[in-house]
Design an enzyme around this catalytic site. Structure first.
Site, PDB file in Angstrom:
ATOM      1  N   SER A  76      32.311  48.825  38.085  1.00 14.41           N
ATOM      2  CA  SER A  76      31.790  47.901  36.932  1.00 14.41           C
ATOM      3  C   SER A  76      31.157  48.330  35.724  1.00 14.41           C
ATOM      4  O   SER A  76      29.947  48.600  36.453  1.00 14.41           O
ATOM      5  CB  SER A  76      32.263  46.330  37.449  1.00 14.41           C
ATOM      6  OG  SER A  76      32.264  46.246  36.176  1.00 14.41           O
TER       7      SER A  76
ATOM      8  N   GLU B  41      29.011  45.897  34.329  1.00 18.53           N
ATOM      9  CA  GLU B  41      28.354  44.711  34.829  1.00 18.53           C
ATOM     10  C   GLU B  41      27.775  45.722  35.369  1.00 18.53           C
ATOM     11  O   GLU B  41      26.453  44.511  35.485  1.00 18.53           O
ATOM     12  CB  GLU B  41      29.097  43.861  35.116  1.00 18.53           C
ATOM     13  CG  GLU B  41      30.450  43.148  34.458  1.00 18.53           C
ATOM     14  CD  GLU B  41      29.561  42.065  33.022  1.00 18.53           C
ATOM     15  OE1 GLU B  41      28.748  41.837  33.434  1.00 18.53           O
ATOM     16  OE2 GLU B  41      30.138  42.663  31.980  1.00 18.53           O
TER      17      GLU B  41
ATOM     18  N   TYR C  42      29.091  38.375  39.739  1.00 13.55           N
ATOM     19  CA  TYR C  42      29.639  39.060  39.493  1.00 13.55           C
ATOM     20  C   TYR C  42      28.573  40.964  39.579  1.00 13.55           C
ATOM     21  O   TYR C  42      29.215  41.817  39.863  1.00 13.55           O
ATOM     22  CB  TYR C  42      30.476  39.055  38.954  1.00 13.55           C
ATOM     23  CG  TYR C  42      31.739  39.896  38.326  1.00 13.55           C
ATOM     24  CD1 TYR C  42      33.185  40.229  39.216  1.00 13.55           C
ATOM     25  CD2 TYR C  42      31.560  41.309  37.734  1.00 13.55           C
ATOM     26  CE1 TYR C  42      33.485  41.877  38.955  1.00 13.55           C
ATOM     27  CE2 TYR C  42      32.427  42.627  37.161  1.00 13.55           C
ATOM     28  CZ  TYR C  42      33.229  42.874  38.465  1.00 13.55           C
ATOM     29  OH  TYR C  42      34.205  43.371  37.999  1.00 13.55           O
TER      30      TYR C  42
HETATM   31  P1  NAP Z   1      42.098  41.342  39.016  1.00 13.74           P
HETATM   32  O1  NAP Z   1      43.911  41.583  37.572  1.00 13.74           O
HETATM   33  O2  NAP Z   1      41.802  40.137  38.455  1.00 13.74           O
HETATM   34  O3  NAP Z   1      42.868  41.331  40.063  1.00 13.74           O
HETATM   35  C1  NAP Z   1      41.928  41.184  40.969  1.00 13.74           C
HETATM   36  C2  NAP Z   1      42.983  41.627  42.621  1.00 13.74           C
HETATM   37  O4  NAP Z   1      42.379  41.072  44.093  1.00 13.74           O
HETATM   38  C3  NAP Z   1      44.238  40.576  42.405  1.00 13.74           C
HETATM   39  O5  NAP Z   1      45.458  41.622  43.238  1.00 13.74           O
HETATM   40  C4  NAP Z   1      43.713  39.194  43.468  1.00 13.74           C
HETATM   41  O6  NAP Z   1      44.686  38.962  44.037  1.00 13.74           O
HETATM   42  C5  NAP Z   1      43.042  40.157  45.326  1.00 13.74           C
HETATM   43  N1  NAP Z   1      41.960  39.515  45.277  1.00 13.74           N
HETATM   44  C6  NAP Z   1      41.378  38.993  44.723  1.00 13.74           C
HETATM   45  N2  NAP Z   1      40.594  38.073  46.078  1.00 13.74           N
HETATM   46  C7  NAP Z   1      40.984  38.978  46.743  1.00 13.74           C
HETATM   47  C8  NAP Z   1      41.042  38.536  48.299  1.00 13.74           C
HETATM   48  N3  NAP Z   1      39.563  37.301  48.837  1.00 13.74           N
HETATM   49  N4  NAP Z   1      41.305  38.727  48.926  1.00 13.74           N
HETATM   50  C9  NAP Z   1      42.310  39.687  48.880  1.00 13.74           C
HETATM   51  N5  NAP Z   1      42.755  40.584  47.457  1.00 13.74           N
HETATM   52  C10 NAP Z   1      41.971  39.457  46.505  1.00 13.74           C
HETATM   53  O7  NAP Z   1      41.862  42.835  38.367  1.00 13.74           O
HETATM   54  P2  NAP Z   1      42.171  44.029  37.377  1.00 13.74           P
HETATM   55  O8  NAP Z   1      41.679  44.167  35.612  1.00 13.74           O
HETATM   56  O9  NAP Z   1      42.682  44.540  38.283  1.00 13.74           O
HETATM   57  O10 NAP Z   1      40.446  44.714  38.342  1.00 13.74           O
HETATM   58  C11 NAP Z   1      40.874  45.781  39.579  1.00 13.74           C
HETATM   59  C12 NAP Z   1      39.414  45.851  39.985  1.00 13.74           C
HETATM   60  O11 NAP Z   1      38.390  46.413  38.974  1.00 13.74           O
HETATM   61  C13 NAP Z   1      38.263  44.163  40.413  1.00 13.74           C
HETATM   62  O12 NAP Z   1      37.976  44.961  41.579  1.00 13.74           O
HETATM   63  C14 NAP Z   1      37.653  44.520  39.164  1.00 13.74           C
HETATM   64  O13 NAP Z   1      36.436  43.749  39.847  1.00 13.74           O
HETATM   65  C15 NAP Z   1      36.934  45.698  38.519  1.00 13.74           C
HETATM   66  N6  NAP Z   1      37.142  46.327  37.558  1.00 13.74           N
HETATM   67  C16 NAP Z   1      37.937  45.369  36.724  1.00 13.74           C
HETATM   68  C17 NAP Z   1      37.325  45.713  34.740  1.00 13.74           C
HETATM   69  C18 NAP Z   1      38.706  45.755  33.898  1.00 13.74           C
HETATM   70  O14 NAP Z   1      38.202  45.943  32.694  1.00 13.74           O
HETATM   71  N7  NAP Z   1      39.579  45.452  34.539  1.00 13.74           N
HETATM   72  C19 NAP Z   1      36.559  46.760  34.965  1.00 13.74           C
HETATM   73  C20 NAP Z   1      35.626  47.432  35.658  1.00 13.74           C
HETATM   74  C21 NAP Z   1      35.722  46.805  37.302  1.00 13.74           C
HETATM   75  P3  NAP Z   1      45.694  37.954  43.898  1.00 13.74           P
HETATM   76  O15 NAP Z   1      46.616  38.483  42.680  1.00 13.74           O
HETATM   77  O16 NAP Z   1      46.075  36.696  44.362  1.00 13.74           O
HETATM   78  O17 NAP Z   1      44.300  36.790  42.662  1.00 13.74           O
HETATM   79  O1  F7E Z   2      34.327  38.809  28.980  1.00 12.47           O
HETATM   80  C1  F7E Z   2      32.530  37.228  25.620  1.00 12.47           C
HETATM   81  C2  F7E Z   2      32.625  36.350  27.457  1.00 12.47           C
HETATM   82  O2  F7E Z   2      35.805  38.192  30.472  1.00 12.47           O
HETATM   83  C3  F7E Z   2      34.355  40.295  27.332  1.00 12.47           C
HETATM   84  C4  F7E Z   2      36.386  41.526  33.789  1.00 12.47           C
HETATM   85  O3  F7E Z   2      37.432  43.014  34.232  1.00 12.47           O
HETATM   86  O4  F7E Z   2      35.238  43.695  32.179  1.00 12.47           O
HETATM   87  C5  F7E Z   2      35.238  42.193  32.728  1.00 12.47           C
HETATM   88  O5  F7E Z   2      34.344  41.518  32.810  1.00 12.47           O
HETATM   89  C6  F7E Z   2      33.212  39.245  26.508  1.00 12.47           C
HETATM   90  C7  F7E Z   2      32.400  38.874  27.399  1.00 12.47           C
HETATM   91  O6  F7E Z   2      35.654  39.977  30.255  1.00 12.47           O
HETATM   92  C8  F7E Z   2      35.200  34.337  25.799  1.00 12.47           C
HETATM   93  O7  F7E Z   2      30.836  36.250  26.845  1.00 12.47           O
HETATM   94  C9  F7E Z   2      34.012  34.933  24.341  1.00 12.47           C
HETATM   95  O8  F7E Z   2      31.145  38.823  26.271  1.00 12.47           O
HETATM   96  O9  F7E Z   2      37.351  39.806  28.741  1.00 12.47           O
HETATM   97  P1  F7E Z   2      35.657  38.980  29.085  1.00 12.47           P
HETATM   98  P2  F7E Z   2      34.458  41.183  30.563  1.00 12.47           P
HETATM   99  O10 F7E Z   2      33.164  39.152  31.093  1.00 12.47           O
HETATM  100  O11 F7E Z   2      33.143  41.789  30.167  1.00 12.47           O
HETATM  101  C10 F7E Z   2      34.463  43.602  33.348  1.00 12.47           C
HETATM  102  C11 F7E Z   2      34.318  45.789  33.296  1.00 12.47           C
HETATM  103  C12 F7E Z   2      34.349  43.912  34.270  1.00 12.47           C
HETATM  104  O12 F7E Z   2      33.874  44.847  35.663  1.00 12.47           O
HETATM  105  C13 F7E Z   2      35.886  42.305  34.940  1.00 12.47           C
HETATM  106  O13 F7E Z   2      36.153  42.586  36.612  1.00 12.47           O
HETATM  107  O14 F7E Z   2      34.172  38.702  26.337  1.00 12.47           O
HETATM  108  N1  F7E Z   2      33.766  35.887  25.399  1.00 12.47           N
HETATM  109  N2  F7E Z   2      34.696  33.888  24.504  1.00 12.47           N
HETATM  110  C14 F7E Z   2      34.464  35.334  26.309  1.00 12.47           C
HETATM  111  N3  F7E Z   2      34.926  35.430  27.417  1.00 12.47           N
HETATM  112  C15 F7E Z   2      36.592  34.735  27.901  1.00 12.47           C
HETATM  113  N4  F7E Z   2      36.440  35.157  29.204  1.00 12.47           N
HETATM  114  N5  F7E Z   2      36.714  33.765  27.208  1.00 12.47           N
HETATM  115  C16 F7E Z   2      36.202  33.574  26.031  1.00 12.47           C
HETATM  116  O15 F7E Z   2      36.775  32.452  26.105  1.00 12.47           O
END
Ligand code: NAP
Ligand code: F7E
Length: 346
Positions: free
Chosen positions: A138, A140, A162
């Site tokens: 990520s 992050e 995270y």
């Molecule tokens: P998501 O919608 O939150 O999906 C997470 C998945 O992980 C869900 O299927 C969830 O199952 C499963 N999970 C959570 N805890 C588990 C456990 N203990 N055992 C087995 N499965 C579990 O995330 P996403 O946005 O698709 O992201 C996919 C991956 O990419 C994640 O690893 C995330 O951290 C990473 N990532 C995401 C982003 C982004 O912007 N979306 C960016 C960079 C990296 P349930 O349905 O049961 O909750």
């Molecule tokens: O926040 C600000 C918050 O929770 C984005 C995950 O998929 O991308 C995701 O992480 C920004 C942050 O995403 C609210 O403080 C303001 O600066 O949508 P987010 P994230 O934290 O960037 C990375 C790449 C991953 O890997 C993660 O799995 O928005 N913000 N107000 C808020 N964020 C949330 N959630 N809710 C608010 O009310």
């Protein structure tokens, strides 16, 4: 009986990326196996559009019970499925939640990845061939960034439990690769969104509120830091990059991003503007939604992915916002027709 069909195992198949990756792999003739964790009310909403045939026993998607916390179950699953490719998408993926649940986040995101890699190691020995592995790293990892745009060689400085847990998973994948026994690649993906994005992430929280406010179902939207800058892409574009990484003979790590950055405020402006609304009239600031340590700026360079994988993002920022608002407007209309709060289960 031996067939040429390629088998993929996806952890996190029920999530945003898992559902799009499943579609992508089915479109390429894969047999897809997904691990689903046990819950009292299983949520398969994002997979529901896949036909009953494909979800059934004879279909090309098979769901298996399992959890990233269960090493023995992961080992058995890998041996039973004997996949050619494993995509580790499972995670406690909410950065804000990770401050409240740091131990759980570390167990699932960090040690969970190690458990899976160990299962692959044993699985390769038992099956007698290599299994290719994708780790969902990520942006992050970059956290407090030391340069912009961020590339594969930008130093890591995570700013949340995270990010720290994902850093361990990233390095254990790299280490297993450098130790010579894992074909492991890490996708350092920047934020990517879609109508299937979980409702607790800021983009979806905004588009859902915009749609509901426009129909009179909601009055205000509470948000935290509006000044954070993110590089937002489109999830279907990004799962393609995951697959491309595993098609390379040499495993490697890649930044996947658009190269553009926008503030949360700009996202609000565009999303409310899509339905003719002024965001300033509806947003309330809630200090509880600010994070103890914030990632102020993310902007990734997809140059390596473009040059080596031939990958580039297709969706524009305006297109992404419009797609999400329009989908949430449909959802809110159905909610309005039913006279109750409606959720798509994300
Ligand atoms: P998501 O919608 O939150 O999906 C997470 C998945 O992980 C869900 O299927 C969830 O199952 C499963 N999970 C959570 N805890 C588990 C456990 N203990 N055992 C087995 N499965 C579990 O995330 P996403 O946005 O698709 O992201 C996919 C991956 O990419 C994640 O690893 C995330 O951290 C990473 N990532 C995401 C982003 C982004 O912007 N979306 C960016 C960079 C990296 P349930 O349905 O049961 O909750
Ligand atoms: O926040 C600000 C918050 O929770 C984005 C995950 O998929 O991308 C995701 O992480 C920004 C942050 O995403 C609210 O403080 C303001 O600066 O949508 P987010 P994230 O934290 O960037 C990375 C790449 C991953 O890997 C993660 O799995 O928005 N913000 N107000 C808020 N964020 C949330 N959630 N809710 C608010 O009310």
């Amino acid at each position: 009986m031996q067939t040429d069909t390629r088998r993929a195992l996806i952890t996190g198949i029920t999530g945003q990326d898992g559902s799009y990756l499943t579609e992508w792999l089915l479109g390429r003739g894969y047999e897809v196996h997904g691990m689903v964790r046990r819950s009292s009310s299983p949520c398969l909403g994002r997979l529901a559009h896949l036909t009953p045939e494909s979800l059934g026993v004879g279909g090309r998607v098979t769901l298996h019970a399992g959890d990233m916390g269960d090493a023995g179950g992961l080992a058995r699953l890998v041996q039973e499925v004997a996949p050619h490719e494993v995509y580790n998408l499972a995670a406690q993926s909410h950065v804000g939640v990770s401050f409240d649940q740091p131990t759980y986040t570390a167990d699932v995101n960090a040690v969970g990845a190690l458990r899976l890699i160990e299962a692959i190691r044993g699985g390769q020995d038992a099956i007698g061939r290599q299994i290719r592995f994708y780790q969902a790293s990520s942006s992050e990892l970059f956290g407090r960034v030391s340069e912009s745009p961020q590339t594969e060689s930008t130093p890591f400085h995570p700013r949340s439990p995270y990010g720290v847990a994902k850093l361990y998973a990233h390095w254990i994948t790299v280490n297993s690769r450098e130790s010579g026994w894992l074909h492991g690649s890490c996708g350092i993906l920047f934020n990517h969104e879609s109508p299937r994005r979980g409702e607790a992430f800021v983009t979806r929280k905004i588009t859902r509120a915009v749609a509901r406010i426009s129909l009179g179902l909601q009055k205000k939207l509470s948000l935290g830091n509006l000044d954070a800058l993110r590089d937002w892409g489109y999830a279907p574009d990004y799962v393609e990059a995951m697959w491309l990484m595993l098609q390379q003979d040499d495993p490697d790590d890649y930044v996947i991003a658009t190269g553009e950055t926008r503030s949360v405020r700009e996202f609000c402006e565009k999303a409310f503007g899509r339905l003719g609304l002024d965001y300033r009239e509806f947003i309330e600031c809630d200090p509880r939604l600010f994070r103890p340590a914030e990632v102020d700026l993310l902007c990734g360079s997809p140059t390596k992915a473009r040059e080596r994988l031939g990958w580039k993002p297709r969706m524009t920022f305006d297109g992404l916002v419009a797609t999400m608002v329009d989908a949430d407007l449909e959802l809110a209309r159905r909610e309005s027709d039913c006279g109750g709060v409606f959720s798509d289960g994300t």
